[in-house]
Design an enzyme around this catalytic site. Structure first.
Site, PDB file in Angstrom:
ATOM      1  N   ALA A 106       0.940  -1.214  -0.135  1.00  0.00           N
ATOM      2  CA  ALA A 106       0.077  -0.317  -0.118  1.00  0.00           C
ATOM      3  C   ALA A 106       0.776   1.449   0.179  1.00  0.00           C
ATOM      4  CB  ALA A 106      -1.033  -0.119   1.365  1.00  0.00           C
ATOM      5  N   THR A 107       2.045   0.999   0.480  1.00  0.00           N
ATOM      6  CA  THR A 107       3.045   2.388   0.653  1.00  0.00           C
ATOM      7  C   THR A 107       3.314   2.472  -0.829  1.00  0.00           C
ATOM      8  OG1 THR A 107       3.954   1.705   2.803  1.00  0.00           O
ATOM      9  CG2 THR A 107       5.318   3.322   1.522  1.00  0.00           C
ATOM     10  N   ASN A 115      -5.839   3.255  10.525  1.00  0.00           N
ATOM     11  CA  ASN A 115      -5.130   2.308  10.921  1.00  0.00           C
ATOM     12  C   ASN A 115      -4.958   2.342  12.546  1.00  0.00           C
ATOM     13  OD1 ASN A 115      -3.483   4.426   9.732  1.00  0.00           O
ATOM     14  ND2 ASN A 115      -1.943   3.335  10.914  1.00  0.00           N
ATOM     15  N   GLN A 169      -6.824  -0.807   5.215  1.00  0.00           N
ATOM     16  CA  GLN A 169      -7.448  -1.458   6.452  1.00  0.00           C
ATOM     17  C   GLN A 169      -8.892  -1.918   6.221  1.00  0.00           C
ATOM     18  OE1 GLN A 169      -5.996  -2.455   9.163  1.00  0.00           O
ATOM     19  NE2 GLN A 169      -4.018  -1.153   9.229  1.00  0.00           N
ATOM     20  N   SER A 185      -3.162  -3.592   0.343  1.00  0.00           N
ATOM     21  CA  SER A 185      -2.019  -4.230   0.889  1.00  0.00           C
ATOM     22  C   SER A 185      -2.449  -5.717   1.038  1.00  0.00           C
ATOM     23  CB  SER A 185      -1.560  -3.558   2.051  1.00  0.00           C
ATOM     24  OG  SER A 185      -0.350  -4.346   2.593  1.00  0.00           O
ATOM     25  N   ALA A 186      -1.721  -6.808   0.738  1.00  0.00           N
ATOM     26  CA  ALA A 186      -1.891  -7.961   1.218  1.00  0.00           C
ATOM     27  C   ALA A 186      -1.593  -8.664   2.489  1.00  0.00           C
ATOM     28  CB  ALA A 186      -0.862  -9.039   0.349  1.00  0.00           C
ATOM     29  N   HIS A 187      -0.616  -7.867   3.187  1.00  0.00           N
ATOM     30  CA  HIS A 187      -0.228  -8.478   4.598  1.00  0.00           C
ATOM     31  C   HIS A 187      -1.369  -7.973   5.652  1.00  0.00           C
ATOM     32  CE1 HIS A 187       1.830  -5.047   6.587  1.00  0.00           C
ATOM     33  NE2 HIS A 187       2.060  -4.586   5.311  1.00  0.00           N
ATOM     34  N   THR A 191       9.981  -7.219 -12.816  1.00  0.00           N
ATOM     35  CA  THR A 191       9.574  -8.500 -12.926  1.00  0.00           C
ATOM     36  C   THR A 191       8.309  -8.869 -12.029  1.00  0.00           C
ATOM     37  OG1 THR A 191      11.647  -9.400 -13.833  1.00  0.00           O
ATOM     38  CG2 THR A 191      10.157 -11.291 -13.326  1.00  0.00           C
ATOM     39  N   CYS A 208       4.024   2.274  13.028  1.00  0.00           N
ATOM     40  CA  CYS A 208       5.202   3.165  12.364  1.00  0.00           C
ATOM     41  C   CYS A 208       5.570   4.306  13.377  1.00  0.00           C
ATOM     42  CB  CYS A 208       4.280   3.618  10.998  1.00  0.00           C
ATOM     43  SG  CYS A 208       3.628   2.429  10.183  1.00  0.00           S
TER      44      CYS A 208
HETATM   45  C1  PLP Z   1      -0.210  -1.032   6.540  1.00  0.00           C
HETATM   46  C2  PLP Z   1      -0.703   0.331   5.953  1.00  0.00           C
HETATM   47  C3  PLP Z   1      -0.072   0.861   4.781  1.00  0.00           C
HETATM   48  C4  PLP Z   1       1.092   0.404   4.511  1.00  0.00           C
HETATM   49  O1  PLP Z   1       1.028  -0.683   3.581  1.00  0.00           O
HETATM   50  P1  PLP Z   1       2.382  -1.648   3.182  1.00  0.00           P
HETATM   51  O2  PLP Z   1       1.592  -2.795   2.382  1.00  0.00           O
HETATM   52  O3  PLP Z   1       2.831  -2.301   4.626  1.00  0.00           O
HETATM   53  O4  PLP Z   1       3.162  -0.720   2.426  1.00  0.00           O
HETATM   54  C5  PLP Z   1      -0.772   2.114   4.335  1.00  0.00           C
HETATM   55  N1  PLP Z   1      -1.814   2.643   4.857  1.00  0.00           N
HETATM   56  C6  PLP Z   1      -2.588   2.102   5.801  1.00  0.00           C
HETATM   57  C7  PLP Z   1      -3.474   2.751   5.980  1.00  0.00           C
HETATM   58  C8  PLP Z   1      -2.044   0.735   6.246  1.00  0.00           C
HETATM   59  O5  PLP Z   1      -2.750   0.354   7.447  1.00  0.00           O
END
Ligand code: PLP
Length: 405
Positions: A75-76, A155, A183, A203-205, A244, A329
């Protein structure tokens, strides 16, 4: 190492075992390890098919077209691509951007950089409950505004913004709307057929997928959003994101999003029940403040301040519970949360904030264990404090600030 009770799902989630199984199929010699751009042989074509199938799963969760999904490292990067990409592509139309003070740093730090490049940025303040009133967005728009960037779910607090109302305003003024949905995807319904959103970061994680993979939704219909890429190279992703493709990460993200779409409503209801149970258990301590909105919130996040206690002291007193102070963060920086400060909390209240976040693998036993641990630690810390005793006896109603850093 003692395995803690994990209540930090908003920082990251463990991979779902079904997702891990998919990830493993795309790396080794006996797997589909080919380069998705190698159309000359069967292994490359199999990798390309896996990438496109994952793209369909991600698009399906958003009711989007697969051609509107571009893979990123998370997401960053998606936020960076959306903001830099639009502001650079639209520089001749205007250079003003509207965002809020409660965004993730992956939006705020990009805005700071854009200001150094000559863009103007308006940072909207939220209400004390964290909501950005849509009228406030409308009032900030100027003739040279090209983009608004507002997150869906915060978040730190779990507050849910009214995207439909905000999008109706930006759409009617011909201004693009970018949404950081890291989120909210897979937790709240997101229907981009009806939502007036033009760009959306994923974001996947945060959704039981692997770290290091995400996507940016870029609207193609009725009007195609134009972006300048951040990376140049092999022309992958229709020139928008060179490099890639990490097939294993992408296939895993596709599986994570497919699973999320399968039982989102049931899963979120279960998590909300656990979160409410946690809140009931903690509120019983007395002098516990909710940071966020009582109704407009996502199921898995509970942000509370324990009056008179610094969050760092509380966390140190219960190492068996893995939780966060503010966001992961900012807690590394040791500064009080910019989100809670923007919501009008004083530095002491902000330093007292603890974020509990629950998820797919949280159990009722874990919640009950956490309630007991927090209650014991809070009571112990309050008993140790002479000023808490004064406050309890009503001798000093404002003897709170001794919880100072
Ligand atoms: C975790 C998060 C991000 C960053 O996502 P990454 O995939 O770790 O780069 C950005 N925005 C929000 C609101 C998040 O919770």
């Amino acid at each position: 190492m003692e395995w803690p009770i994990y209540l930090d799902y908003a920082a990251t989630t463990p991979m779902d075992p079904r997702v891990a199984a998919v990830l493993g199929q795309y790396l080794g010699q006996n797997g589909f390890f080919g380069n998705a751009s190698s159309s000359t042989h069967v292994l490359g074509r199999a990798a390309a098919r896996a990438v496109e199938s994952a793209r369909e799963h991600v698009a399906a969760l958003l009711d989007a077209d697969p051609r509107e999904i571009v893979w990123t490292s998370g997401a960053t990067e998606a936020n960076n691509l959306a903001l830099f990409g639009v502001m650079r592509a639209c520089a001749r139309k205007g250079r003003h951007l509207v965002t809020s003070q409660t965004e993730h740093k992956a939006v705020l730090d990009v805005c700071r950089r854009l200001e150094r490049e000559g863009c103007a940025v308006t940072y909207l303040a939220p209400e004390p409950d964290g909501l950005i009133p849509p009228e406030r967005v409308a009032a900030a728009l100027r003739p040279d505004t090209v983009l608004a960037s507002l997150m869906h779910v915060n978040n730190e607090t779990g507050v849910v913004q009214d995207l439909a109302a905000i999008g109706a305003i930006t759409r009617s003024r011909g201004i693009l709307l970018h949404v950081d949905a890291a989120q909210s995807a897979g937790k709240l319904p997101l229907d981009l057929q009806t939502l007036p959103v033009d760009l959306l970061s994923l974001s996947a994680h945060k959704l039981y997928g692997p770290k290091g993979i995400g996507a940016l939704y870029i609207r193609q219909r009725p009007n195609r959003v134009r972006l300048e890429p951040l990376l140049y190279g092999g022309g992958q992703e229709r020139g928008l994101r060179a490099g890639t493709l990490p097939t294993h990460q992408i296939a895993a993200m596709g599986e994570a999003f497919r699973i999320a779409g399968e039982n989102m409503v049931v899963e979120q209801a279960r998590i909300r029940e656990l979160r409410d149970r946690l809140w009931q258990g903690l509120a019983g301590l007395g002098e516990v403040e909710l940071n966020g909105h009582p109704e407009r919130n996502v199921a898995g996040i509970l942000n509370v301040s324990f009056v008179g206690i610094a969050a760092e002291a509380l966390l140190a007193a219960m190492p068996e519970i893995a939780v966060a102070t503010g966001s992961a963060c900012t807690s590394a920086g040791g500064e009080p949360s910019h989100v809670l400060r923007a919501m009008g909390r004083d530095p002491f209240q902000a330093r007292g904030a603890v974020r509990f976040s629950l998820g797919r693998f949280t159990t009722v036993e874990e919640i009950d264990h956490a309630i007991a641990a927090v209650r014991a630690a809070v009571n112990r810390l309050r008993e140790l404090s002479p000023l808490w005793e004064l406050r309890r006896r009503g001798l000093d109603q404002r003897a709170v600030n001794w919880a100072a850093p």
